[in-house]
Scaffold this motif. Structure first.
Motif, PDB file in Angstrom:
ATOM      1  N   GLU A 193     -14.912 -31.957 -53.479  1.00 29.10           N
ATOM      2  CA  GLU A 193     -13.839 -32.863 -53.068  1.00 29.10           C
ATOM      3  C   GLU A 193     -12.481 -32.170 -52.950  1.00 29.10           C
ATOM      4  O   GLU A 193     -11.435 -32.791 -53.098  1.00 29.10           O
ATOM      5  CB  GLU A 193     -13.761 -34.087 -53.984  1.00 29.10           C
ATOM      6  CG  GLU A 193     -15.023 -34.908 -53.944  1.00 29.10           C
ATOM      7  CD  GLU A 193     -14.951 -36.172 -54.797  1.00 29.10           C
ATOM      8  OE1 GLU A 193     -13.859 -36.494 -55.312  1.00 29.10           O
ATOM      9  OE2 GLU A 193     -15.993 -36.819 -54.937  1.00 29.10           O
ATOM     10  N   ARG A 194     -12.505 -30.863 -52.667  1.00 25.87           N
ATOM     11  CA  ARG A 194     -11.272 -30.124 -52.383  1.00 25.87           C
ATOM     12  C   ARG A 194     -10.982 -30.226 -50.891  1.00 25.87           C
ATOM     13  O   ARG A 194     -11.875 -30.039 -50.068  1.00 25.87           O
ATOM     14  CB  ARG A 194     -11.430 -28.654 -52.775  1.00 25.87           C
ATOM     15  CG  ARG A 194     -11.484 -28.432 -54.272  1.00 25.87           C
ATOM     16  CD  ARG A 194     -11.601 -26.969 -54.574  1.00 25.87           C
ATOM     17  NE  ARG A 194     -12.849 -26.461 -53.995  1.00 25.87           N
ATOM     18  CZ  ARG A 194     -13.656 -25.591 -54.599  1.00 25.87           C
ATOM     19  NH1 ARG A 194     -13.326 -25.092 -55.773  1.00 25.87           N
ATOM     20  NH2 ARG A 194     -14.765 -25.202 -54.018  1.00 25.87           N
ATOM     21  N   VAL A 195      -9.734 -30.486 -50.560  1.00 24.01           N
ATOM     22  CA  VAL A 195      -9.337 -30.560 -49.148  1.00 24.01           C
ATOM     23  C   VAL A 195      -9.260 -29.148 -48.595  1.00 24.01           C
ATOM     24  O   VAL A 195      -8.509 -28.312 -49.092  1.00 24.01           O
ATOM     25  CB  VAL A 195      -7.991 -31.286 -48.982  1.00 24.01           C
ATOM     26  CG1 VAL A 195      -7.560 -31.270 -47.529  1.00 24.01           C
ATOM     27  CG2 VAL A 195      -8.082 -32.716 -49.503  1.00 24.01           C
ATOM     28  N   LEU A 196     -10.062 -28.869 -47.577  1.00 26.49           N
ATOM     29  CA  LEU A 196     -10.055 -27.547 -46.945  1.00 26.49           C
ATOM     30  C   LEU A 196      -8.981 -27.461 -45.868  1.00 26.49           C
ATOM     31  O   LEU A 196      -8.354 -26.424 -45.691  1.00 26.49           O
ATOM     32  CB  LEU A 196     -11.430 -27.244 -46.344  1.00 26.49           C
ATOM     33  CG  LEU A 196     -12.599 -27.258 -47.328  1.00 26.49           C
ATOM     34  CD1 LEU A 196     -13.911 -27.036 -46.592  1.00 26.49           C
ATOM     35  CD2 LEU A 196     -12.404 -26.222 -48.424  1.00 26.49           C
ATOM     36  N   THR A 197      -8.796 -28.550 -45.146  1.00 25.71           N
ATOM     37  CA  THR A 197      -7.736 -28.617 -44.142  1.00 25.71           C
ATOM     38  C   THR A 197      -7.455 -30.074 -43.823  1.00 25.71           C
ATOM     39  O   THR A 197      -8.304 -30.935 -44.024  1.00 25.71           O
ATOM     40  CB  THR A 197      -8.093 -27.826 -42.863  1.00 25.71           C
ATOM     41  OG1 THR A 197      -6.951 -27.729 -42.025  1.00 25.71           O
ATOM     42  CG2 THR A 197      -9.229 -28.474 -42.108  1.00 25.71           C
ATOM     43  N   SER A 198      -6.257 -30.329 -43.347  1.00 29.24           N
ATOM     44  CA  SER A 198      -5.836 -31.673 -42.985  1.00 29.24           C
ATOM     45  C   SER A 198      -4.843 -31.563 -41.842  1.00 29.24           C
ATOM     46  O   SER A 198      -4.022 -30.641 -41.818  1.00 29.24           O
ATOM     47  CB  SER A 198      -5.186 -32.366 -44.184  1.00 29.24           C
ATOM     48  OG  SER A 198      -4.752 -33.645 -43.823  1.00 29.24           O
ATOM     49  N   ALA A 199      -4.915 -32.503 -40.899  1.00 31.05           N
ATOM     50  CA  ALA A 199      -3.978 -32.486 -39.774  1.00 31.05           C
ATOM     51  C   ALA A 199      -3.790 -33.896 -39.248  1.00 31.05           C
ATOM     52  O   ALA A 199      -4.692 -34.729 -39.339  1.00 31.05           O
ATOM     53  CB  ALA A 199      -4.489 -31.579 -38.663  1.00 31.05           C
ATOM     54  N   ARG A 200      -2.615 -34.138 -38.703  1.00 34.20           N
ATOM     55  CA  ARG A 200      -2.320 -35.427 -38.075  1.00 34.20           C
ATOM     56  C   ARG A 200      -1.986 -35.172 -36.610  1.00 34.20           C
ATOM     57  O   ARG A 200      -1.232 -34.255 -36.285  1.00 34.20           O
ATOM     58  CB  ARG A 200      -1.147 -36.110 -38.765  1.00 34.20           C
ATOM     59  CG  ARG A 200      -0.822 -37.471 -38.128  1.00 34.20           C
ATOM     60  CD  ARG A 200       0.226 -38.199 -38.889  1.00 34.20           C
ATOM     61  NE  ARG A 200      -0.398 -38.619 -40.139  1.00 34.20           N
ATOM     62  CZ  ARG A 200       0.238 -39.248 -41.097  1.00 34.20           C
ATOM     63  NH1 ARG A 200       1.519 -39.504 -40.975  1.00 34.20           N
ATOM     64  NH2 ARG A 200      -0.379 -39.606 -42.192  1.00 34.20           N
ATOM     65  N   PHE A 201      -2.552 -35.998 -35.743  1.00 34.86           N
ATOM     66  CA  PHE A 201      -2.375 -35.844 -34.304  1.00 34.86           C
ATOM     67  C   PHE A 201      -1.893 -37.152 -33.705  1.00 34.86           C
ATOM     68  O   PHE A 201      -2.306 -38.230 -34.144  1.00 34.86           O
ATOM     69  CB  PHE A 201      -3.712 -35.463 -33.638  1.00 34.86           C
ATOM     70  CG  PHE A 201      -4.306 -34.204 -34.174  1.00 34.86           C
ATOM     71  CD1 PHE A 201      -3.946 -32.979 -33.656  1.00 34.86           C
ATOM     72  CD2 PHE A 201      -5.225 -34.232 -35.212  1.00 34.86           C
ATOM     73  CE1 PHE A 201      -4.491 -31.802 -34.149  1.00 34.86           C
ATOM     74  CE2 PHE A 201      -5.782 -33.070 -35.712  1.00 34.86           C
ATOM     75  CZ  PHE A 201      -5.412 -31.857 -35.173  1.00 34.86           C
ATOM     76  N   SER A 202      -1.051 -37.052 -32.700  1.00 37.05           N
ATOM     77  CA  SER A 202      -0.629 -38.248 -31.968  1.00 37.05           C
ATOM     78  C   SER A 202      -1.796 -38.719 -31.106  1.00 37.05           C
ATOM     79  O   SER A 202      -2.730 -37.972 -30.830  1.00 37.05           O
ATOM     80  CB  SER A 202       0.605 -37.948 -31.108  1.00 37.05           C
ATOM     81  OG  SER A 202       0.306 -36.935 -30.168  1.00 37.05           O
ATOM     82  N   THR A 203      -1.742 -39.972 -30.686  1.00 32.44           N
ATOM     83  CA  THR A 203      -2.841 -40.521 -29.881  1.00 32.44           C
ATOM     84  C   THR A 203      -2.523 -40.498 -28.386  1.00 32.44           C
ATOM     85  O   THR A 203      -3.105 -41.250 -27.611  1.00 32.44           O
ATOM     86  CB  THR A 203      -3.179 -41.956 -30.333  1.00 32.44           C
ATOM     87  OG1 THR A 203      -1.984 -42.748 -30.282  1.00 32.44           O
ATOM     88  CG2 THR A 203      -3.772 -41.967 -31.722  1.00 32.44           C
ATOM     89  N   ASP A 204      -1.621 -39.622 -28.000  1.00 31.23           N
ATOM     90  CA  ASP A 204      -1.351 -39.447 -26.580  1.00 31.23           C
ATOM     91  C   ASP A 204      -2.207 -38.282 -26.049  1.00 31.23           C
ATOM     92  O   ASP A 204      -2.994 -37.690 -26.774  1.00 31.23           O
ATOM     93  CB  ASP A 204       0.142 -39.228 -26.317  1.00 31.23           C
ATOM     94  CG  ASP A 204       0.705 -38.027 -27.055  1.00 31.23           C
ATOM     95  OD1 ASP A 204      -0.067 -37.249 -27.656  1.00 31.23           O
ATOM     96  OD2 ASP A 204       1.948 -37.868 -27.042  1.00 31.23           O
ATOM     97  N   LYS A 205      -2.036 -37.969 -24.793  1.00 36.12           N
ATOM     98  CA  LYS A 205      -2.843 -36.928 -24.152  1.00 36.12           C
ATOM     99  C   LYS A 205      -2.665 -35.573 -24.839  1.00 36.12           C
ATOM    100  O   LYS A 205      -3.639 -34.838 -25.056  1.00 36.12           O
ATOM    101  CB  LYS A 205      -2.466 -36.831 -22.667  1.00 36.12           C
ATOM    102  CG  LYS A 205      -3.391 -36.007 -21.846  1.00 36.12           C
ATOM    103  CD  LYS A 205      -3.051 -36.114 -20.369  1.00 36.12           C
ATOM    104  CE  LYS A 205      -4.044 -35.360 -19.547  1.00 36.12           C
ATOM    105  NZ  LYS A 205      -3.808 -35.506 -18.111  1.00 36.12           N
TER     106      LYS A 205
END
Length: 42
Positions: free
Chosen positions: A24-36
């Motif tokens: 349960e260690r986070v290896l990577t995390s990212a947030r992306f917009s929902t546009d093109k």
């Protein structure tokens, strides 16, 4: 090979993606917009 889980939390204006390992260690995390551009980056 190690087991991993990829989780996606979609919302109207963004999508957050996290990859965690079996401990349960986070290896990577990212947030992306929902546009093109956000979908292309994902």
């Amino acid at each position: 090979m190690e087991n991993i889980v990829i989780g996606v939390d979609p919302h109207k204006l963004s999508a957050t993606i996290e990859v965690i390992d079996r401990h349960e260690r986070v290896l990577t995390s990212a947030r992306f917009s929902t546009d093109k551009a956000g979908f292309a980056a994902m």
